[in-house]
Motif scaffolding. Structure first.
Motif, PDB file in Angstrom:
ATOM      1  N   ALA A 142      42.469  45.602  42.712  1.00 15.03           N
ATOM      2  CA  ALA A 142      42.183  45.353  41.294  1.00 15.03           C
ATOM      3  C   ALA A 142      43.457  44.876  40.619  1.00 15.03           C
ATOM      4  CB  ALA A 142      41.665  46.624  40.622  1.00 15.03           C
ATOM      5  N   PHE A 143      43.303  43.954  39.655  1.00 15.68           N
ATOM      6  CA  PHE A 143      44.437  43.423  38.909  1.00 15.68           C
ATOM      7  C   PHE A 143      44.027  43.382  37.444  1.00 15.68           C
ATOM      8  CE2 PHE A 143      47.268  39.982  37.422  1.00 15.68           C
ATOM      9  CZ  PHE A 143      48.476  40.511  37.862  1.00 15.68           C
ATOM     10  N   SER A 144      44.787  44.052  36.574  1.00 12.76           N
ATOM     11  CA  SER A 144      44.361  44.242  35.189  1.00 12.76           C
ATOM     12  C   SER A 144      45.452  43.838  34.206  1.00 12.76           C
ATOM     13  CB  SER A 144      44.002  45.715  34.933  1.00 12.76           C
ATOM     14  OG  SER A 144      43.084  46.190  35.900  1.00 12.76           O
ATOM     15  N   VAL A 145      45.014  43.326  33.054  1.00 11.97           N
ATOM     16  CA  VAL A 145      45.922  42.986  31.962  1.00 11.97           C
ATOM     17  C   VAL A 145      45.543  43.830  30.757  1.00 11.97           C
ATOM     18  CG1 VAL A 145      46.816  41.159  30.466  1.00 11.97           C
ATOM     19  CG2 VAL A 145      46.155  40.632  32.828  1.00 11.97           C
ATOM     20  N   GLY A 146      46.525  44.530  30.152  1.00 12.83           N
ATOM     21  CA  GLY A 146      46.274  45.354  28.979  1.00 12.83           C
ATOM     22  C   GLY A 146      46.795  44.682  27.718  1.00 12.83           C
ATOM     23  N   PHE A 147      46.031  44.784  26.631  1.00  6.72           N
ATOM     24  CA  PHE A 147      46.379  44.153  25.354  1.00  6.72           C
ATOM     25  C   PHE A 147      46.501  45.225  24.277  1.00  6.72           C
ATOM     26  CE2 PHE A 147      43.953  41.201  27.913  1.00  6.72           C
ATOM     27  CZ  PHE A 147      44.685  40.028  27.836  1.00  6.72           C
ATOM     28  N   ALA A 148      47.388  44.957  23.283  1.00  3.12           N
ATOM     29  CA  ALA A 148      47.552  45.897  22.172  1.00  3.12           C
ATOM     30  C   ALA A 148      46.280  45.944  21.333  1.00  3.12           C
ATOM     31  CB  ALA A 148      48.754  45.497  21.319  1.00  3.12           C
ATOM     32  N   GLU A 149      45.561  44.844  21.289  1.00  2.00           N
ATOM     33  CA  GLU A 149      44.266  44.797  20.615  1.00  2.00           C
ATOM     34  C   GLU A 149      43.379  43.796  21.340  1.00  2.00           C
ATOM     35  OE1 GLU A 149      45.314  41.593  17.117  1.00  2.00           O
ATOM     36  OE2 GLU A 149      45.589  43.728  16.702  1.00  2.00           O
ATOM     37  N   ARG A 150      42.112  43.869  21.056  1.00  2.00           N
ATOM     38  CA  ARG A 150      41.190  42.997  21.780  1.00  2.00           C
ATOM     39  C   ARG A 150      41.455  41.535  21.439  1.00  2.00           C
ATOM     40  NH1 ARG A 150      34.635  43.639  22.548  1.00  2.00           N
ATOM     41  NH2 ARG A 150      34.417  41.866  24.011  1.00  2.00           N
TER      42      ARG A 150
END
Length: 593
Positions: A142-150
């Motif tokens: 799995a490879f994921s990107v996290g954002f401060a907001e959508r």
């Protein structure tokens, strides 16, 4: 794209350039670390991204998880091995044959997916896009990107597309790297197997071969190794063992001999005729793994390979591993090594058995014991110099005739093998019978020659007979008759060494032998030395024959406890070429009779 800088200007162009570079990096397996770092850097470049995570799963177990943030862009492994942090049991990879699947996570409501969700939240992310993709059978990532907001819908769609592209590059790179590593591993295995064959085939000694099989594997393949063989109509028995720790070897040896669980495991492998691999729960109830004691507790895996040769089971090859399961040899290597070991063991065992049979037959062609004759020391020695395991044609004998005279016989049948052995038996027993009846040596050779001619024997024979007749206290008259045989030597008590003349043709070639007897007198301290041509024709590296050194050797050896054995030992040490058998018969006159 700017005409002056030559660099991409638009976000799409920059992404395309990154993807192109990533693909180029994936073509060179030497840049795996560089490629991994660049993947995380590329994902962190997405608008609003604050963290990127990756995870690897094998058969439902987490292998590792990594995280990179805008403040620390180099990826850091957070779980060096499975079980360090809680995982989400509900996570599943895409179905077989499916491409990457992107899933959205609202991290403001729940961490969502473990263990990466918690890492993303800790980095300030409240929204995540996760791409899951298959790497192989039971192997996914799995490879994921996290954002401060959508992200805005258009940006989220664009990032989703890019995650799929990244995932596809990672999958292609993984397959390429896996293929490269498999190729490299196969080459290493092939090199090991080739070296193993050379080592195992370099000796025809059974015990040495068994020891080499065990030593080859430790520690290259495993921490411990045990070889069992099954003799005919008997249970398996350990014949060789090795362990990387010398202090553990006695424990492993005792286990191989006495443990019932171990014995049943070997019997099961032999009955199934296939490799057995046990680890984890498969080791339950035995001396290894969680249930084991002492050294056994650190054993993680045990493999047993049946040894088969010429269609029959001959034993088992057992390896014990303290290393992780992924580091044990491949089934291909284990099977191939077992096949080669079985062939080497079977070859050496067959060689040893045949050698014993040849020695037994050779002994039947020689006298069991030399006669006791007053005032005389008799010594005889025989050395087989040829490794072909064929019976040689050299022979000797000593008989006392009805008048009390001693007849000494030495001879040589040309060639080796069953036919030579038959002629050797005929020659020795014919001469023995005739000489025991008091037939003169010349006539005895004539009769043997006629018997060989009547049989149309295809081989010729050389023979020498010396008949000793007492003539007074401490002295004898010796009559010597030779039929094509090397002339004997006499070592005199005063140190002189004389060659005894005499001539005659080979036996089994022509009706007439043209024999001319030689007569001499020997006294106390004199030594008569008779031998076959294997002694005189031994050569050293310079081509010098031992014949040139023989008079001095006779002089030096005449007074030794067993001059026949000493002469053969000297010739063997001298010899670098010449593989003929050697027989030596020595008579040393001691004193008054």
């Amino acid at each position: 794209m700017s005409e002056t800088s030559g660099r991409p200007d638009t976000a799409d162009e920059r992404w395309s350039a990154r993807l192109h570079r990533l693909w180029r990096l994936s073509q060179d397996v030497q840049d795996v670390a560089d490629m991994s770092r660049y993947v995380y850097e590329a994902a962190l470049g997405e608008p609003g991204a604050v963290a990127v995570t990756g995870s690897r799963w094998v058969h439902g177990a987490l292998r590792y998880a990594r995280v990179a943030t805008t403040g620390r862009p180099a990826p850091v492994t957070t779980t060096p091995r499975a079980g360090v942090v809680p995982t989400d049991d509900d996570r599943r990879p895409p179905g077989p044959g499916a491409g990457p699947v992107v899933i959205t996570h609202d991290l403001g409501k729940t961490a969502g997916f473990a263990p990466e969700g918690a890492d993303l939240v800790a980095a300030g992310a409240r929204w995540a896009l996760e791409s899951r993709f298959r790497l192989g059978d039971g192997d996914w990532a799995a490879f994921s990107v996290g954002f401060a907001e959508r992200p805005a819908p258009a940006d989220e769609t664009l990032t989703t597309t890019r995650l799929v592209q990244l995932s596809e590059v990672i999958v292609a790179s993984h397959h390429r790297i896996t293929a490269y590593r498999e190729h490299d591993k196969r080459q290493i295995e092939d090199a090991f197997l080739a070296e193993a064959s050379l080592q195992m085939d370099s000796s025809l000694d059974v015990n040495e071969t068994l020891g080499r099989v065990a030593r080859l594997a430790v520690p290259a393949l495993a921490e411990g190794c045990v070889v069992h063989l099954c003799p005919p109509d008997r249970p398996l028995a350990p014949v060789a063992h090795a362990h990387v720790s010398a202090s553990v070897q006695p424990w492993l040896d005792a286990l191989a001999r006495e443990d019932r669980w171990f014995a049943e495991l070997l019997d099961d492998a032999l009955e199934r005729q296939e490799d057995v691999v046990l680890s984890g729960d498969g080791l339950a109830g035995g001396p290894f793994g969680a249930d084991g004691e002492g050294p056994g507790r650190s054993v993680r895996t045990v493999t047993v390979s049946p040894l088969r040769a010429r269609g029959r089971a001959i034993g088992t090859l057992t390896f014990v591993y303290h290393r992780p399961g992924e580091d044990i040899p491949t089934p291909r290597l284990l099977s191939d090594l077992a096949r080669r070991a079985a062939l080497a063991i079977d070859t050496t065992t067959a060689y040893e058995q045949r050698r014993r049979h040849v020695e037994m037959l050779q002994r039947q062609l020689l006298p069991g014991a030399l006669p006791q004759w007053p005032g005389l020391d008799l010594h005889a020695s025989y050395e087989v110099a040829d490794a072909s395991l064929e019976v040689g044609g050299d022979f000797y004998d000593a008989v006392v005739d009805r008048d009390g005279r001693l007849a000494l016989v030495i001879g040589d049948v040309c060639g080796r093998g069953a036919e030579a052995a038959a002629m050797t038996g005929l020659a020795r027993h014919t001469l023995r019978t005739l000489l025991e009846d008091g037939v003169p040596p010349g006539l005895a050779l004539e009769r043997l020659n006629k018997a060989l001619l009547d049989q149309e024997a295809p081989r010729f024979v050389t023979a020498l007979i010396a008949v000793l007749t007492p003539t007074g206290p401490g002295e004898c008259e010796v009559e010597i008759v030779s039929a094509g045989h090397p002339r004997p030597l006499v070592g005199r008590a005063d140190g002189r060494v004389e060659e005894v003349a005499g001539s005659g043709l080979l036996l089994g070639v022509l009706p007439g032998l043209g024999l001319r007897a030689a007569r001499l007198r020997v006294v106390a301290g004199d030594t008569l030395v008779m031998f076959t041509d294997g002694l005189t024709e031994a050569r050293n590296a310079q081509g010098v024959m031992f014949e040139e050194l023989l008079p001095q050797a006779v002089r030096d050896c005449a007074a030794t406890p067993d001059p026949s054995a000493e002469l053969i030992a000297r010739a063997s040490k001298f010899r670098t070429t010449g593989d003929d058998d050697t027989a030596v018969l020595v008579a040393r006159l001691k004193g008054p009779r």
